[in-house]
Write an enzyme that holds these catalytic residues in place. Sequence first.
Site, PDB file in Angstrom:
ATOM      1  N   ARG A  12       0.905  -1.284   0.091  1.00  0.00           N
ATOM      2  CA  ARG A  12       0.019  -0.096  -0.021  1.00  0.00           C
ATOM      3  C   ARG A  12       0.720   1.448   0.016  1.00  0.00           C
ATOM      4  O   ARG A  12       0.504   2.186  -0.477  1.00  0.00           O
ATOM      5  CB  ARG A  12      -0.774   0.001   1.217  1.00  0.00           C
ATOM      6  CG  ARG A  12      -2.208  -0.725   1.179  1.00  0.00           C
ATOM      7  CD  ARG A  12      -3.173   0.025   2.038  1.00  0.00           C
ATOM      8  NE  ARG A  12      -2.971   0.192   3.521  1.00  0.00           N
ATOM      9  CZ  ARG A  12      -3.351  -0.803   4.303  1.00  0.00           C
ATOM     10  NH1 ARG A  12      -3.853  -1.967   4.062  1.00  0.00           N
ATOM     11  NH2 ARG A  12      -3.272  -0.499   5.649  1.00  0.00           N
ATOM     12  N   ARG A  18       8.958   5.908  -4.239  1.00  0.00           N
ATOM     13  CA  ARG A  18       9.008   7.144  -5.170  1.00  0.00           C
ATOM     14  C   ARG A  18      10.715   7.360  -5.405  1.00  0.00           C
ATOM     15  O   ARG A  18      11.170   7.653  -4.452  1.00  0.00           O
ATOM     16  CB  ARG A  18       8.112   8.212  -5.103  1.00  0.00           C
ATOM     17  CG  ARG A  18       6.761   8.098  -4.691  1.00  0.00           C
ATOM     18  CD  ARG A  18       6.098   9.322  -4.988  1.00  0.00           C
ATOM     19  NE  ARG A  18       4.641   9.177  -4.768  1.00  0.00           N
ATOM     20  CZ  ARG A  18       3.977   9.655  -3.465  1.00  0.00           C
ATOM     21  NH1 ARG A  18       4.863  10.413  -2.625  1.00  0.00           N
ATOM     22  NH2 ARG A  18       2.835   9.389  -3.407  1.00  0.00           N
ATOM     23  N   TYR A  66     -13.092  -2.843   5.578  1.00  0.00           N
ATOM     24  CA  TYR A  66     -12.255  -1.892   5.735  1.00  0.00           C
ATOM     25  C   TYR A  66     -12.252  -0.639   4.778  1.00  0.00           C
ATOM     26  O   TYR A  66     -11.245  -0.468   3.721  1.00  0.00           O
ATOM     27  CB  TYR A  66     -10.517  -2.726   5.572  1.00  0.00           C
ATOM     28  CG  TYR A  66      -9.335  -1.789   6.130  1.00  0.00           C
ATOM     29  CD1 TYR A  66      -8.654  -2.614   6.801  1.00  0.00           C
ATOM     30  CD2 TYR A  66      -9.165  -0.477   5.748  1.00  0.00           C
ATOM     31  CE1 TYR A  66      -7.434  -1.754   7.442  1.00  0.00           C
ATOM     32  CE2 TYR A  66      -7.849   0.159   6.250  1.00  0.00           C
ATOM     33  CZ  TYR A  66      -7.192  -0.591   7.164  1.00  0.00           C
ATOM     34  OH  TYR A  66      -6.161   0.111   7.777  1.00  0.00           O
TER      35      TYR A  66
HETATM   36  N1  UDP Z   1       4.093   0.998   7.841  1.00  0.00           N
HETATM   37  C1  UDP Z   1       5.543   0.905   8.154  1.00  0.00           C
HETATM   38  N2  UDP Z   1       6.096   2.169   8.594  1.00  0.00           N
HETATM   39  C2  UDP Z   1       5.533   3.455   8.534  1.00  0.00           C
HETATM   40  C3  UDP Z   1       4.332   3.318   8.049  1.00  0.00           C
HETATM   41  C4  UDP Z   1       3.560   2.382   7.532  1.00  0.00           C
HETATM   42  O1  UDP Z   1       6.240   0.059   8.322  1.00  0.00           O
HETATM   43  O2  UDP Z   1       6.102   4.295   9.022  1.00  0.00           O
HETATM   44  C5  UDP Z   1       3.763   0.034   7.181  1.00  0.00           C
HETATM   45  C6  UDP Z   1       2.709  -0.872   8.281  1.00  0.00           C
HETATM   46  O3  UDP Z   1       2.951  -2.099   8.240  1.00  0.00           O
HETATM   47  C7  UDP Z   1       1.545  -0.375   7.754  1.00  0.00           C
HETATM   48  C8  UDP Z   1       1.546  -0.369   6.278  1.00  0.00           C
HETATM   49  O4  UDP Z   1       2.805  -0.146   6.147  1.00  0.00           O
HETATM   50  O5  UDP Z   1       0.427  -1.317   8.152  1.00  0.00           O
HETATM   51  C9  UDP Z   1       0.347   0.241   5.485  1.00  0.00           C
HETATM   52  O6  UDP Z   1       0.546   1.672   6.210  1.00  0.00           O
HETATM   53  P1  UDP Z   1      -0.715   2.448   6.214  1.00  0.00           P
HETATM   54  O7  UDP Z   1      -0.435   3.872   6.449  1.00  0.00           O
HETATM   55  O8  UDP Z   1      -1.461   2.426   5.150  1.00  0.00           O
HETATM   56  O9  UDP Z   1      -1.567   1.884   7.487  1.00  0.00           O
HETATM   57  P2  UDP Z   1      -2.810   1.822   8.106  1.00  0.00           P
HETATM   58  O10 UDP Z   1      -2.524   2.677   9.362  1.00  0.00           O
HETATM   59  O11 UDP Z   1      -3.767   2.662   7.197  1.00  0.00           O
HETATM   60  O12 UDP Z   1      -3.345   0.376   8.324  1.00  0.00           O
END
Ligand code: UDP
Length: 371
Positions: A170, A174, A352
């Site tokens: 997700r 970049r 979700y």
């Molecule tokens: N993630 C990470 N470091 C960060 C932000 C996100 O490893 O600083 C990972 C984490 O596993 C997360 C996933 O990227 O579940 C998706 O991020 P997103 O912000 O979409 O998470 P959400 O809070 O919406 O589940």
Amino acid sequence: MKYDYLIVGSGLYGAVFAHEAKKAGKSVLVIDKRPNIAGNVYTEDVEGIHVHKYGAHIFHTNNTEVWNYITQFATFNRFTNSPVANYHGELFSLPFNMYTFNKMWGVVTPEEAVAKISEQRKEITGEPKNLEEQAISLVGRDIYEKLIKGYTEKQWGRDCKDLPAFIIKRLPVRLTFDNNYFNALYQGIPVGGYTQMVANMLEGIEVRLNTDYFEHKAELDALADKVIYTGPIDAYFDFKLGALEYRSVCFETETLDIPNYQGNAAVNYTDRETPWTRIIEHKWFEFGKDAEGNDLPKTVISREYSSEWKPGDEPYYPVNDEKNSALYAQYKALAEKESKVIFGGRLGEYKYYDMDAVIASALDLCEKELK
Ligand code: UDP
Ligand code: FAD
């Protein structure tokens, strides 16, 4: 019957349906068990700051129809989500982009960044089998160790080797200097707060707060021809097939007598040792200004902790794994037999949904039900 529709829940799903039903000439009653409208997008005013009480909410969408729809009820500001990662006091830009690669490795050009990532991803041969392998294959081991491993393990309460690869896909990667977290055409925060936006949607509609549907079910059902139910689907059936599981978060919110705590709306703590996953400083969703454009003297921060959900906790994120999806399918089959009740929204459909998706889904129902 007094009303055409009883709408259980004043979150976005309920508010969209209520607004459209009224517009179509139907009579509607909205109830919510909480003392306030707006469901999880509820913002509370503290020291002139709109505090996102149920977690940071940033509106973003690629759906022009949804954008045109929601902007009837609020003007959106130009907020762009650009979280910062804090790894033991070292700061990195998110999502992963040229600023991140420069800080991590000192590389200056996209070509140098690609070379570094290619070198580090060599340790993964074949299709990534879990989140750890997927992350290393996307951005290399250094970034995995500092920016992904600790955060993900805190957030999900599981080892990265035991989590599915898709979760990390997700996040954008970049080779440009672009700190915008979302790849969305439209993004922003409603000026005046989400609660005001939902109040505008519900204008002229009867709303009863502090009213739990199940405590008054018979008398409420007797008031309306049809029910739009946006609470948890398993609760509707009194959990008779078992409880659906959720991932929960909790917040520790503090008002501080300083104007600026962290200089950004969101800072992710990506090391394993800091117990919280991130800190939200709410004023920066609106650039630190009050409604008149004055600088706000104080600030409100929320430390966010991820926790295992147990029955009775606030349901936050549905867990769409095999076990829960199968249980949901059974509840859905029961729901289809309830001819007078329509189940919708994040909890009613155990899905979700982002805000834009929940609005789109409610508009679909309006199309079927009201036309
Ligand atoms: N993630 C990470 N470091 C960060 C932000 C996100 O490893 O600083 C990972 C984490 O596993 C997360 C996933 O990227 O579940 C998706 O991020 P997103 O912000 O979409 O998470 P959400 O809070 O919406 O589940
Ligand atoms: P809800 O907002 O949950 O509304 C359901 C309502 O039903 C609630 O008010 C509840 O009190 C009421 N209710 C339940 N049971 C009963 C009952 N028995 N009787 C009476 N009332 C009842 N989306 C984004 O697009 N961007 C983001 O940045 C974002 N961040 C998020 C962060 C967190 C922590 C979470 C949990 C979600 C986030 N989302 C985000 C998703 C967003 O919150 C949802 O898409 C949206 O709020 C769902 O609206 P809803 O109407 O389906 O549900």
